[in-house]
Design a protein around this motif. Sequence first.
Motif, PDB file in Angstrom:
ATOM      1  N   LEU A  24       0.820  -1.206   0.000  1.00 36.39           N
ATOM      2  CA  LEU A  24       0.000   0.000   0.000  1.00 36.39           C
ATOM      3  C   LEU A  24       0.857   1.260   0.000  1.00 36.39           C
ATOM      4  N   TYR A  25       1.916   1.243   0.792  1.00 36.75           N
ATOM      5  CA  TYR A  25       2.806   2.406   0.828  1.00 36.75           C
ATOM      6  C   TYR A  25       3.433   2.649  -0.544  1.00 36.75           C
ATOM      7  N   HIS A  46       0.915   4.087  -2.929  1.00 35.73           N
ATOM      8  CA  HIS A  46       0.704   5.503  -2.618  1.00 35.73           C
ATOM      9  C   HIS A  46       1.849   6.351  -3.163  1.00 35.73           C
ATOM     10  N   ARG A  51      -5.585   1.671  -8.427  1.00 31.25           N
ATOM     11  CA  ARG A  51      -6.891   1.956  -7.825  1.00 31.25           C
ATOM     12  C   ARG A  51      -7.688   0.673  -7.641  1.00 31.25           C
ATOM     13  N   VAL A  55      -5.977  -1.556  -4.767  1.00 27.56           N
ATOM     14  CA  VAL A  55      -6.144  -1.014  -3.410  1.00 27.56           C
ATOM     15  C   VAL A  55      -7.588  -1.100  -2.961  1.00 27.56           C
ATOM     16  N   MET A  78      -4.818   3.406   7.586  1.00 24.31           N
ATOM     17  CA  MET A  78      -4.034   3.796   6.409  1.00 24.31           C
ATOM     18  C   MET A  78      -4.647   3.214   5.140  1.00 24.31           C
ATOM     19  N   LEU A  97      -6.212   5.535   2.092  1.00 25.26           N
ATOM     20  CA  LEU A  97      -5.676   5.440   0.731  1.00 25.26           C
ATOM     21  C   LEU A  97      -6.760   5.014  -0.256  1.00 25.26           C
ATOM     22  N   GLN A 132      -8.746   8.055  -1.058  1.00 28.95           N
ATOM     23  CA  GLN A 132      -8.043   9.006  -1.914  1.00 28.95           C
ATOM     24  C   GLN A 132      -8.008   8.536  -3.364  1.00 28.95           C
ATOM     25  N   LEU A 133      -7.863   7.230  -3.563  1.00 26.19           N
ATOM     26  CA  LEU A 133      -7.762   6.702  -4.921  1.00 26.19           C
ATOM     27  C   LEU A 133      -9.115   6.518  -5.593  1.00 26.19           C
ATOM     28  N   VAL A 159       1.545   7.863   5.139  1.00 30.06           N
ATOM     29  CA  VAL A 159       0.373   7.916   4.258  1.00 30.06           C
ATOM     30  C   VAL A 159      -0.715   8.761   4.893  1.00 30.06           C
ATOM     31  N   LEU A 181      -2.329  12.310   3.464  1.00 29.61           N
ATOM     32  CA  LEU A 181      -3.671  12.265   2.875  1.00 29.61           C
ATOM     33  C   LEU A 181      -4.800  12.736   3.775  1.00 29.61           C
TER      34      LEU A 181
END
Length: 392
Positions: A133-134, A137, A154, A157, A204, A208, A211-212, A254, A258
């Motif tokens: 995931l990091y 991102h 996208r 995740v 986290m 994420l 955000q995606l 992250v 975000l």
Amino acid sequence: MFDQLTQTVRQAYEYVREKLYCPETHLIYDHHMNDWHDLPTPEEIAATLPNPCGYGTGMEDSMINGGSMIDAMIERAGETGDPEDIAFLHELVDGMLLTAEAGRDGYLPRSRTPWDGVSHYPDSSRDQYTLFLYAMHRFSASGMADERERMRIRRAVTAIAQRARRNVTTAHDWDLLREDGRHTLVTQMWGDTLGNHEVPRLPMLYLLAWQLSGEEEYLTLYRSLREEVYARLLPMTDYWHIYCVQQMQVSMQVMANLDPDEAWPERWRGVMREAGDWCVGRIGKVRETLGRKGDYRGSYPSFRELPAIPWTRPVDSELPASSPDRPGVDVYFDYWDAAHILFCAAIGGSERTDEAFSLAADIFSSIDYDRHVTGDPVQLMQAYYTWLKCSK
């Protein structure tokens, strides 16, 4: 000291490219890839030999390795502009995404075998998900991802986030679950038993995913966990190895990047500074440990050639539960410690980062890369390029 470590990083980069990286799968394995036939076959994986996680086989940590190397390569490629560096970065991202796409319903395998490029063990880990995931991102925010890569990121995740929505519940003891839906060894994502370095992983993920995808449900889930996570992060405690704090730092990074709500990004960064300072305080211990244990370089035989150690806490009585008895594996994590102290200090903004730089320079410059066989230089790459970015 700077020139010493810079030269060592050049050696480490060539070592990773030539000895750990597999061009067929675009993955970085845990040991020297002189013969990928030493890695598990599809038949061995289907039988979960020697264990459901693939511990000790060389296929244990490809998501950690790849995530750390992507983090480094974003900075390296941006610095050099070298087409070869840029191409390698995209290959690493592709390898990570192909691994995510090989899993069912948001399950993230630890690795894929070069035998067929698809087969993987059924039990992953919280740490594999975290570094995946990091890395996604970091890459999606780097300006280097094309539209197809952004779409794949996208999709991967959000699939993991949907898996968490289904499985990380009281009914499953907050477990993300194995690919086959059974309980895992180390993928519990929430609950009172988690340590402070483990609690930021779930929020986290949700942040994420929001955000995606733009799906507000994930932001709501993140906010529902945020206060409790913050309350549980400090004080720092004792950890098996400092990679635990590395995982904590990337999760908070992250969230600091975000979180859309005023004051929260700086709260996460404040904890990151404390965590970085705590790591620097372990420099003396790491120096003493490595000085006492000495060099552990040597052969890295196939897992098939090693005696098996039965697990003391098997999760599933129906599956094999042993690990290859691999001498010197504890020193491997001591070398990780030297890199992770620098990484955690740099990303946390510690004022004592120079001390951490000195430790990494001394430890990794002592390696004979012609004889070296294991994957710890990957962690040096991430630490060095994070330091380079944060010191500008």
